[in-house]
Design a protein around this motif. Structure first.
Motif, mmCIF file in Angstrom:
data_model
loop_
_atom_site.group_PDB
_atom_site.id
_atom_site.type_symbol
_atom_site.label_atom_id
_atom_site.label_comp_id
_atom_site.label_asym_id
_atom_site.label_seq_id
_atom_site.Cartn_x
_atom_site.Cartn_y
_atom_site.Cartn_z
ATOM 1 N N ARG A 2 0.836 -1.198 0.000
ATOM 2 C CA ARG A 2 0.000 0.000 0.000
ATOM 3 C C ARG A 2 0.873 1.250 0.000
ATOM 4 N N TRP A 289 -10.883 6.286 -6.793
ATOM 5 C CA TRP A 289 -12.308 6.498 -6.562
ATOM 6 C C TRP A 289 -12.985 5.247 -6.004
ATOM 7 N N LEU A 291 -11.155 3.337 -3.648
ATOM 8 C CA LEU A 291 -10.553 3.153 -2.333
ATOM 9 C C LEU A 291 -11.328 3.935 -1.270
ATOM 10 N N PRO A 292 -11.429 3.418 -0.071
ATOM 11 C CA PRO A 292 -12.047 4.202 1.010
ATOM 12 C C PRO A 292 -11.168 5.399 1.337
ATOM 13 N N ALA A 293 -11.795 6.570 1.459
ATOM 14 C CA ALA A 293 -11.032 7.795 1.709
ATOM 15 C C ALA A 293 -10.902 8.122 3.188
ATOM 16 N N ARG A 294 -11.661 7.463 3.995
ATOM 17 C CA ARG A 294 -11.657 7.791 5.424
ATOM 18 C C ARG A 294 -10.281 7.505 6.028
ATOM 19 N N ARG A 296 -7.523 8.630 5.002
ATOM 20 C CA ARG A 296 -6.490 8.637 3.964
ATOM 21 C C ARG A 296 -6.556 9.945 3.175
ATOM 22 N N VAL A 299 -5.815 10.051 -0.638
ATOM 23 C CA VAL A 299 -6.800 9.611 -1.619
ATOM 24 C C VAL A 299 -7.524 10.804 -2.229
ATOM 25 N N TRP A 300 -7.839 11.798 -1.385
ATOM 26 C CA TRP A 300 -8.534 12.981 -1.904
ATOM 27 C C TRP A 300 -7.630 13.786 -2.836
ATOM 28 N N ARG A 303 -7.684 11.893 -6.095
ATOM 29 C CA ARG A 303 -8.975 12.093 -6.764
ATOM 30 C C ARG A 303 -9.036 13.466 -7.426
#
Length: 359
Positions: A2, A289, A291-294, A296, A299-300, A303
């Motif tokens: 990861r 889009w 993957l869980p963004a919480r 992380r 990730v935003w 995106r």
């Protein structure tokens, strides 16, 4: 694993953002210029195979530029291309049969160069749109850059929704992957070109052997740039700005066919590299889009990068309507839209304008 993916994505989007920022300041853009006194030494050359639908949009603007001559080569068309070109006022030559060892467009361009009388040879595709001041702008940039070859990327003029799905990627690939200063490097890999508009001093064109240099290349524009640079020639690129536009493809299907012809060459004629390229772009643009963004925050960021990239590229190239900027929303699904391109390019044989070519 990861952490490694996170680092790769961050580096990938960071490099593309940096390249785009550099090109926002360093990449030349054409600006309309009066036709210079030396325009009589210029030959404007159009290879045309079944282009009767495009010539009425090209030739009036091209003929108005004030060049010494405009020549259209009719490459065995079946749609009245020659008649349309003559009716619009262009000088037309009938193409000779395709000889062994040549592909269609290089052979057409070679014949045009042989027929031309100018000291500056400018090859332009039939789907390009020449606006007032374009010839002066091209000649000024050719002289300013000191280049043996100047290639121009016309501003995309997409009309239907299907044209917007893939065609603007031409600009995105150029401006986010090739910072303009790298063009000064002598390495072949630091090369790009767009066959829609290529301008040469005749002496440089003949010095490298003309289009015989790329007689068997499907991606003949990039191959020409690489071959010229490998021989010590100087390459320059520019954006078309307000003076040179293009309506490259008329539908998503046309885009798949056109890009599918070139994709194998773009990827070094390697099926493995093509598979890796598709997989990577799916991971970079679509996976964030999913993957869980919480928890992380990265990730935003990824995106945001996937949707901002094409919008920022469009701003740089001058495509600034709300619809143009909204193309950025296609970022997350773009890898899926390119899948038919990759599948087509994987074939042993591709067809283009009625001719079949072995890859």
């Amino acid at each position: 694993m990861r952490w490694a993916l996170s680092a790769l994505l961050t580096a990938f989007f960071g490099y593309k953002a940096a390249s785009l920022l550099v090109n926002a300041f360093a990449f030349p853009r054409l600006e309309a210029q009066p036709t210079p006194a030396g325009a009589a030494r210029v030959s404007l050359l159009v290879p045309a195979r079944n282009e009767s639908h495009n010539l009425p949009h090209l030739l009036p603007g091209l003929l108005a530029q004030g060049a010494g001559e405009v020549i259209v080569l009719d490459d065995a068309s079946t749609d009245g291309t020659a008649q349309v070109a003559r009716a619009l006022g262009a000088r037309v030559r009938a193409g000779r049969p395709l000889p062994p060892g040549w592909h269609g467009k290089p052979w057409a361009c070679q014949q045009l160069a042989e027929a031309a009388r100018g000291e500056v040879l400018i090859f332009t595709d039939a789907d390009v749109r020449w606006h007032p001041g374009a010839l002066g702008a091209v000649l000024r940039e050719l002289e300013r850059s000191g280049a043996d070859l100047l290639s121009v990327y016309p501003r995309q003029q997409n009309v239907r929704p299907g044209e917007r799905l893939l065609t603007p990627l031409v600009d995105a690939v150029l401006l986010t992957l090739l910072p303009a200063p790298l063009l000064r490097l002598p390495q072949r890999s630091a090369s790009a070109a767009n066959g829609q508009l290529m301008a040469f001093h005749r002496a440089a064109y003949e010095w490298v052997g003309g289009h015989s240099l790329v007689r068997e290349a499907l991606l003949e524009d990039v191959a020409f740039a690489q071959g010229l640079k490998a021989r010590g020639g100087r390459l320059a690129l520019a954006l078309g700005g307000d003076v040179v536009g293009v309506r490259m493809y008329r539908s998503y299907t046309d885009s798949v066919e056109g890009f599918g012809k070139n994709a194998f060459s773009v990827h070094g004629r390697s099926h493995m590299l093509m598979a890796a390229s598709f997989s990577w772009h799916l991971a970079a643009y679509t996976l964030p889009w999913l993957l869980p963004a919480r928890g992380r925050p990265g990730v935003w960021v990824w995106r945001a990068a996937t949707v901002l990239e094409r919008s920022l590229v469009n701003l740089l190239t001058g495509r600034r309507t709300a619809t143009d900027l909204a193309e950025g929303l296609l970022g997350p699904v773009t890898p899926l839209l390119t899948l038919p391109v990759y599948l087509r390019a994987m074939r042993r044989r591709v067809t283009w304008k009625g001719r079949a070519y072995e890859q």
